[in-house]
Design a protein around this motif. Structure first.
Motif, PDB file in Angstrom:
ATOM      1  N   GLU A  16      45.181  -5.045  18.587  1.00  0.00           N
ATOM      2  CA  GLU A  16      46.385  -4.660  19.340  1.00  0.00           C
ATOM      3  C   GLU A  16      46.005  -3.777  20.532  1.00  0.00           C
ATOM      4  OE1 GLU A  16      48.900  -2.802  16.525  1.00  0.00           O
ATOM      5  OE2 GLU A  16      49.563  -4.697  15.587  1.00  0.00           O
ATOM      6  N   SER A  17      45.050  -2.885  20.304  1.00  0.00           N
ATOM      7  CA  SER A  17      44.606  -1.995  21.381  1.00  0.00           C
ATOM      8  C   SER A  17      43.946  -2.793  22.516  1.00  0.00           C
ATOM      9  CB  SER A  17      43.625  -0.969  20.833  1.00  0.00           C
ATOM     10  OG  SER A  17      43.128  -0.165  21.881  1.00  0.00           O
ATOM     11  N   PHE A  18      43.071  -3.789  22.140  1.00  0.00           N
ATOM     12  CA  PHE A  18      42.407  -4.625  23.145  1.00  0.00           C
ATOM     13  C   PHE A  18      43.422  -5.451  23.924  1.00  0.00           C
ATOM     14  CE2 PHE A  18      40.413  -8.645  24.368  1.00  0.00           C
ATOM     15  CZ  PHE A  18      39.366  -8.179  25.174  1.00  0.00           C
ATOM     16  N   ALA A  19      44.430  -5.948  23.165  1.00  0.00           N
ATOM     17  CA  ALA A  19      45.477  -6.769  23.816  1.00  0.00           C
ATOM     18  C   ALA A  19      46.254  -5.931  24.814  1.00  0.00           C
ATOM     19  CB  ALA A  19      46.405  -7.344  22.748  1.00  0.00           C
ATOM     20  N   ALA A  20      46.505  -4.680  24.432  1.00  0.00           N
ATOM     21  CA  ALA A  20      47.254  -3.793  25.347  1.00  0.00           C
ATOM     22  C   ALA A  20      46.448  -3.507  26.603  1.00  0.00           C
ATOM     23  CB  ALA A  20      47.597  -2.491  24.629  1.00  0.00           C
ATOM     24  N   LEU A  21      45.160  -3.235  26.373  1.00  0.00           N
ATOM     25  CA  LEU A  21      44.289  -2.978  27.540  1.00  0.00           C
ATOM     26  C   LEU A  21      44.180  -4.200  28.451  1.00  0.00           C
ATOM     27  CD1 LEU A  21      41.372  -0.992  25.775  1.00  0.00           C
ATOM     28  CD2 LEU A  21      43.061  -0.098  27.430  1.00  0.00           C
ATOM     29  N   LEU A  22      44.049  -5.382  27.781  1.00  0.00           N
ATOM     30  CA  LEU A  22      43.952  -6.615  28.573  1.00  0.00           C
ATOM     31  C   LEU A  22      45.221  -6.858  29.362  1.00  0.00           C
ATOM     32  CD1 LEU A  22      42.343  -9.144  29.304  1.00  0.00           C
ATOM     33  CD2 LEU A  22      43.304 -10.254  27.270  1.00  0.00           C
ATOM     34  N   GLU A  23      46.338  -6.631  28.678  1.00  0.00           N
ATOM     35  CA  GLU A  23      47.642  -6.845  29.348  1.00  0.00           C
ATOM     36  C   GLU A  23      47.794  -5.884  30.527  1.00  0.00           C
ATOM     37  OE1 GLU A  23      52.423  -6.680  28.295  1.00  0.00           O
ATOM     38  OE2 GLU A  23      50.917  -6.439  26.716  1.00  0.00           O
ATOM     39  N   GLU A  24      47.328  -4.614  30.301  1.00  0.00           N
ATOM     40  CA  GLU A  24      47.426  -3.612  31.375  1.00  0.00           C
ATOM     41  C   GLU A  24      46.537  -4.024  32.556  1.00  0.00           C
ATOM     42  OE1 GLU A  24      46.500   1.137  32.117  1.00  0.00           O
ATOM     43  OE2 GLU A  24      46.398   0.259  30.096  1.00  0.00           O
ATOM     44  N   SER A  25      45.349  -4.501  32.162  1.00  0.00           N
ATOM     45  CA  SER A  25      44.405  -4.904  33.213  1.00  0.00           C
ATOM     46  C   SER A  25      44.924  -6.092  33.983  1.00  0.00           C
ATOM     47  CB  SER A  25      43.064  -5.234  32.552  1.00  0.00           C
ATOM     48  OG  SER A  25      42.175  -5.755  33.500  1.00  0.00           O
ATOM     49  N   LEU A  26      45.426  -7.064  33.280  1.00  0.00           N
ATOM     50  CA  LEU A  26      45.950  -8.268  33.947  1.00  0.00           C
ATOM     51  C   LEU A  26      47.166  -7.932  34.789  1.00  0.00           C
ATOM     52  CD1 LEU A  26      45.535 -10.928  31.087  1.00  0.00           C
ATOM     53  CD2 LEU A  26      44.256 -10.771  33.235  1.00  0.00           C
ATOM     54  N   GLY A  27      48.000  -7.075  34.233  1.00  0.00           N
ATOM     55  CA  GLY A  27      49.214  -6.692  34.986  1.00  0.00           C
ATOM     56  C   GLY A  27      48.844  -6.020  36.289  1.00  0.00           C
ATOM     57  N   THR A  28      47.854  -5.132  36.220  1.00  0.00           N
ATOM     58  CA  THR A  28      47.418  -4.427  37.429  1.00  0.00           C
ATOM     59  C   THR A  28      46.817  -5.398  38.426  1.00  0.00           C
ATOM     60  OG1 THR A  28      46.944  -2.483  36.112  1.00  0.00           O
ATOM     61  CG2 THR A  28      45.935  -2.593  38.302  1.00  0.00           C
ATOM     62  N   SER A  29      46.033  -6.344  37.893  1.00  0.00           N
ATOM     63  CA  SER A  29      45.386  -7.321  38.782  1.00  0.00           C
ATOM     64  C   SER A  29      46.413  -8.207  39.453  1.00  0.00           C
ATOM     65  CB  SER A  29      44.385  -8.163  37.981  1.00  0.00           C
ATOM     66  OG  SER A  29      43.396  -7.340  37.416  1.00  0.00           O
ATOM     67  N   GLU A  30      47.354  -8.664  38.601  1.00  0.00           N
ATOM     68  CA  GLU A  30      48.383  -9.528  39.178  1.00  0.00           C
ATOM     69  C   GLU A  30      49.181  -8.802  40.250  1.00  0.00           C
ATOM     70  OE1 GLU A  30      50.650 -10.924  35.929  1.00  0.00           O
ATOM     71  OE2 GLU A  30      49.096 -12.289  35.218  1.00  0.00           O
ATOM     72  N   SER A  31      49.351  -7.481  40.136  1.00  0.00           N
ATOM     73  CA  SER A  31      50.116  -6.733  41.143  1.00  0.00           C
ATOM     74  C   SER A  31      49.329  -6.593  42.434  1.00  0.00           C
ATOM     75  CB  SER A  31      50.485  -5.344  40.596  1.00  0.00           C
ATOM     76  OG  SER A  31      49.307  -4.566  40.394  1.00  0.00           O
ATOM     77  N   LEU A  32      47.997  -6.852  42.396  1.00  0.00           N
ATOM     78  CA  LEU A  32      47.171  -6.765  43.595  1.00  0.00           C
ATOM     79  C   LEU A  32      47.288  -8.004  44.472  1.00  0.00           C
ATOM     80  CD1 LEU A  32      43.878  -5.197  42.117  1.00  0.00           C
ATOM     81  CD2 LEU A  32      45.640  -4.065  43.498  1.00  0.00           C
ATOM     82  N   GLU A  33      47.764  -9.108  43.906  1.00  0.00           N
ATOM     83  CA  GLU A  33      47.911 -10.332  44.685  1.00  0.00           C
ATOM     84  C   GLU A  33      48.845 -10.084  45.880  1.00  0.00           C
ATOM     85  OE1 GLU A  33      49.098 -13.690  42.467  1.00  0.00           O
ATOM     86  OE2 GLU A  33      47.241 -13.864  41.342  1.00  0.00           O
ATOM     87  N   GLY A  34      48.389 -10.551  47.068  1.00  0.00           N
ATOM     88  CA  GLY A  34      49.195 -10.384  48.278  1.00  0.00           C
ATOM     89  C   GLY A  34      48.967  -9.061  48.959  1.00  0.00           C
ATOM     90  N   THR A  35      47.880  -8.370  48.550  1.00  0.00           N
ATOM     91  CA  THR A  35      47.585  -7.079  49.168  1.00  0.00           C
ATOM     92  C   THR A  35      46.140  -7.081  49.674  1.00  0.00           C
ATOM     93  OG1 THR A  35      46.828  -6.084  47.097  1.00  0.00           O
ATOM     94  CG2 THR A  35      49.187  -5.896  47.634  1.00  0.00           C
ATOM     95  N   VAL A  36      45.857  -6.038  50.470  1.00  0.00           N
ATOM     96  CA  VAL A  36      44.492  -5.872  50.986  1.00  0.00           C
ATOM     97  C   VAL A  36      43.726  -4.976  50.028  1.00  0.00           C
ATOM     98  CG1 VAL A  36      43.100  -5.004  52.900  1.00  0.00           C
ATOM     99  CG2 VAL A  36      45.265  -6.170  53.350  1.00  0.00           C
ATOM    100  N   VAL A  37      42.526  -5.449  49.572  1.00  0.00           N
ATOM    101  CA  VAL A  37      41.720  -4.684  48.631  1.00  0.00           C
ATOM    102  C   VAL A  37      40.323  -4.503  49.210  1.00  0.00           C
ATOM    103  CG1 VAL A  37      43.012  -5.468  46.622  1.00  0.00           C
ATOM    104  CG2 VAL A  37      41.033  -6.789  47.418  1.00  0.00           C
ATOM    105  N   LYS A  38      39.605  -3.517  48.673  1.00  0.00           N
ATOM    106  CA  LYS A  38      38.252  -3.278  49.118  1.00  0.00           C
ATOM    107  C   LYS A  38      37.277  -3.975  48.192  1.00  0.00           C
ATOM    108  CE  LYS A  38      38.838   1.083  51.560  1.00  0.00           C
ATOM    109  NZ  LYS A  38      38.380   2.489  51.699  1.00  0.00           N
ATOM    110  N   GLY A  39      36.198  -4.484  48.760  1.00  0.00           N
ATOM    111  CA  GLY A  39      35.183  -5.178  47.959  1.00  0.00           C
ATOM    112  C   GLY A  39      33.807  -4.894  48.492  1.00  0.00           C
ATOM    113  N   THR A  40      32.807  -5.302  47.694  1.00  0.00           N
ATOM    114  CA  THR A  40      31.419  -5.078  48.073  1.00  0.00           C
ATOM    115  C   THR A  40      30.730  -6.420  48.255  1.00  0.00           C
ATOM    116  OG1 THR A  40      31.397  -3.052  46.754  1.00  0.00           O
ATOM    117  CG2 THR A  40      29.259  -3.960  47.399  1.00  0.00           C
ATOM    118  N   VAL A  41      29.932  -6.516  49.315  1.00  0.00           N
ATOM    119  CA  VAL A  41      29.192  -7.756  49.586  1.00  0.00           C
ATOM    120  C   VAL A  41      28.046  -7.861  48.606  1.00  0.00           C
ATOM    121  CG1 VAL A  41      27.834  -9.034  51.289  1.00  0.00           C
ATOM    122  CG2 VAL A  41      29.815  -7.679  52.033  1.00  0.00           C
TER     123      VAL A  41
END
Length: 574
Positions: A16-41
């Motif tokens: 349940e804890s892993f599922a919550a973390l995964l859901e939180e992670s996915l939710g955060t990632s999905e909220s990044l769609e359509g935005t400008v993010v920083k990355g490393t080459v």
């Protein structure tokens, strides 16, 4: 059992804890769609760049998206870059990234700030679309209407394309991706600033440099650096210029002088010829009246032709001074544009800057030539060129005409009757009566080719002679009679008799013969004046002298009776 149950419970909690973390992670990632993010080459493979943006998978971006127009790509492994996250995963399981969209988003943010603060932005015109052009504003594409390119219509925009230009944002809508910009607004603002500064220091007589911006039929507009002045066609050069394009072209740099400046209307009149010496100075000494010069025909009008004597000095040859003989023809039929001609100076007016020239004065005067070759009394043959109500015009040598007045057509016929015998094109023989060189007139005669029959008739008739006449017409004022060889005479009513009671025209009949005394011979009207009364008075005087007077005791009746008897006797004897 208790241990198993505890283990199961612990395992369930971890899941349940892993599922919550995964859901939180996915939710955060999905909220990044359509935005400008920083990355490393992470790596650069051929034309693709591998970038880690902190997600479970990396993304790839085309290397060209990192390029700056006109410069090589400067990117190396480990560089931190901003990209636009379009999707978490594509069909290959990689993140969909875009550097161009990141630049566009960044550009939009800056553009919105510039639009709010009404600041200018820099862009590059890179394409042409219907109604205008496309402009790259650091990644964002804007529309530039054709009317907003420049202050005046621009025929060729190619010099502006591909180079950075300042623009003003007129409208923008981020949701629709629409931006409308204007280059004209920037130019007008800059122009207004420069105009204010230039106008403040402007004065008549000032010499400036400018660029020809536009050419019209009446002159050229010169940009003096933010303000335009009109260079009128008459102020371009001292010589005649029919159209400004003969001396100027758009984009040409010219040196001009401020001729007039109206501070209220801010209208500036410019001149170029004012910077050169005035060729009209001392023109009277250079071109004295009566002198002959060669010049070039520059312009032809209905009333004459303009001849250039030197650059800036033109004279007018009036149509009346172009030919001795061609009076009613257009000047274009005598001379042509650019033709070199010899002219004589007739008049010089330096105040009005006018020179009157003559073309015919450099040619032989046909009237003078004619009078030398054909003096009065010469007989010639010519063609009837024209017939008018007052005579005939006959063509003569030297391409000139002479006139036979209707009164000089026939000795015996009236002018109206005699002119009916001629028609245009007839060849007639004429006699030169008079030549007036000044008035350019030649008087001719046809009847003068023969002697005047009237003179021959009246040669034997003198004034006071008594002649026998035949009555031809009776009028209220007297009687008309035929005298000699059909020439007419007239006896006035008061001359019909010495007795007032007998001064009646109706007592005579047509065809009746009468004796009368010649009182006048009028060669102009070709008539003979007669008087019966004068004849009777003359006879009375002779009778008184021959047969006595009333003082001797004889009455007037006795004297006249004796005279009549003598006259009758002489008549019978004859």
């Amino acid at each position: 059992m208790a241990q198993v149950s505890a283990a199961k419970s612990q395992d369930r909690g971890m899941k349940e804890s892993f599922a919550a973390l995964l859901e939180e992670s996915l939710g955060t990632s999905e909220s990044l769609e359509g935005t400008v993010v920083k990355g490393t080459v992470l790596n650069i493979e051929n034309d693709m760049v591998l970038i880690d943006v902190g997600l479970k998978s990396e993304g790839r971006v085309a290397l060209k998206e990192f390029a700056v127009p006109g410069q090589p790509v400067e990117l190396k492994i480990g560089d931190t870059v901003e990209v636009y996250l379009e999707r978490m995963e594509d069909k290959h399981g990689e993140a969909m990234l875009s550097r161009e969209k990141a630049k566009r988003e960044e550009a939009w943010t800056q553009l919105e700030r510039a639009f709010t603060e009404q600041q200018r932005v820099t862009g590059i015109i890179f394409g042409r679309v219907k109604g205008g052009f496309t402009v790259d504003l650091s990644g964002a594409v804007a529309f530039l209407p054709g009317s907003q390119v420049d202050i005046r219509p621009v025929r060729d925009i190619s010099p502006l394309m591909g180079t950075p230009q300042p623009f003003q944002i007129l409208k923008m809508d981020r949701s629709r991706g629409n931006i409308v910009v204007s280059r004209r607004a920037v130019l007008e603002e800059s122009r207004a600033e420069a105009r204010s500064e230039l106008v403040a220091n402007l004065k008549e007589g000032q010499v400036l440099q400018g660029v020809v911006k536009n050419i019209t039929d009446y002159g050229a507009f010169v940009d003096l650096g933010g303000v335009d002045g009109l260079l009128h066609v008459t102020d371009i050069a001292w010589r005649r210029i029919n159209h400004p394009s003969e001396a100027l072209q758009i984009g040409q740099t010219v040196t001009v002088q401020v001729v007039r400046f109206n501070s209220e209307t801010q209208r500036i009149s410019l001149g170029m010829k004012q910077l050169e010496a005035d060729p009209w100075e001392g023109v009277e000494a250079k071109y004295p009246v009566g002198a002959k010069f060669k010049g070039r025909v520059t312009n032809i009008t209905d009333y004459g032709a303009f001849v250039e004597l030197e650059p800036g000095i033109e004279g007018l040859v009036h149509v009346s001074e172009m030919s001795w003989t061609k009076k009613n023809v257009h000047p274009g039929k005598i001379v042509s544009t650019s033709q070199e001609v010899e002219v004589m100076v007739l008049d010089v007016d330096p105040q009005k800057r006018r020179i009157s020239l003559g073309l015919k004065q450099c040619l032989d005067n046909p009237w003078e030539t004619f009078v030398d070759k054909f003096p009065a009394g010469t007989e010639l043959e010519g063609e009837v060129k024209n017939i008018t109500e007052f005579g005939l015009f006959v063509g003569l040598p030297g391409d000139i005409d002479g006139m036979v007045h209707m009164s000089d057509l026939d000795w015996n016929k009236s002018g109206e009757e005699a002119i009916q015998d001629y028609k245009k094109g007839d060849h007639v023989r004429v006699k030169v009566l008079d030549v007036d060189v000044e008035k350019e007139r030649i008087s001719l005669g046809i009847k003068q080719l023969a002697s005047d029959p009237f003179e021959a008739t009246v040669a034997g008739v003198k004034k006071n002679d008594v002649v026998t006449c035949t009555v031809t017409a009776i009028t209220e004022g007297g009687i008309e009679v035929s005298v000699v060889d059909g020439f007419t005479g007239f006896i006035r009513k008061s001359d019909l008799s010495r007795e007032r009671s007998e001064q009646r025209p109706d007592r005579f009949a047509v065809g009746e013969k009468v004796d009368a005394k010649v009182t006048q011979i009028d060669r102009a009207s070709r008539k003979i004046g007669l008087s019966i009364k004068a004849k009777e008075v003359e006879e009375e005087k002779q009778a008184m002298a021959e047969f006595g007077s009333s003082d001797s005791g004889a009455s007037l009746g006795d004297i006249l009776g004796a005279a009549l008897k003598r006259a009758q006797k002489d008549k019978d004897e004859a």
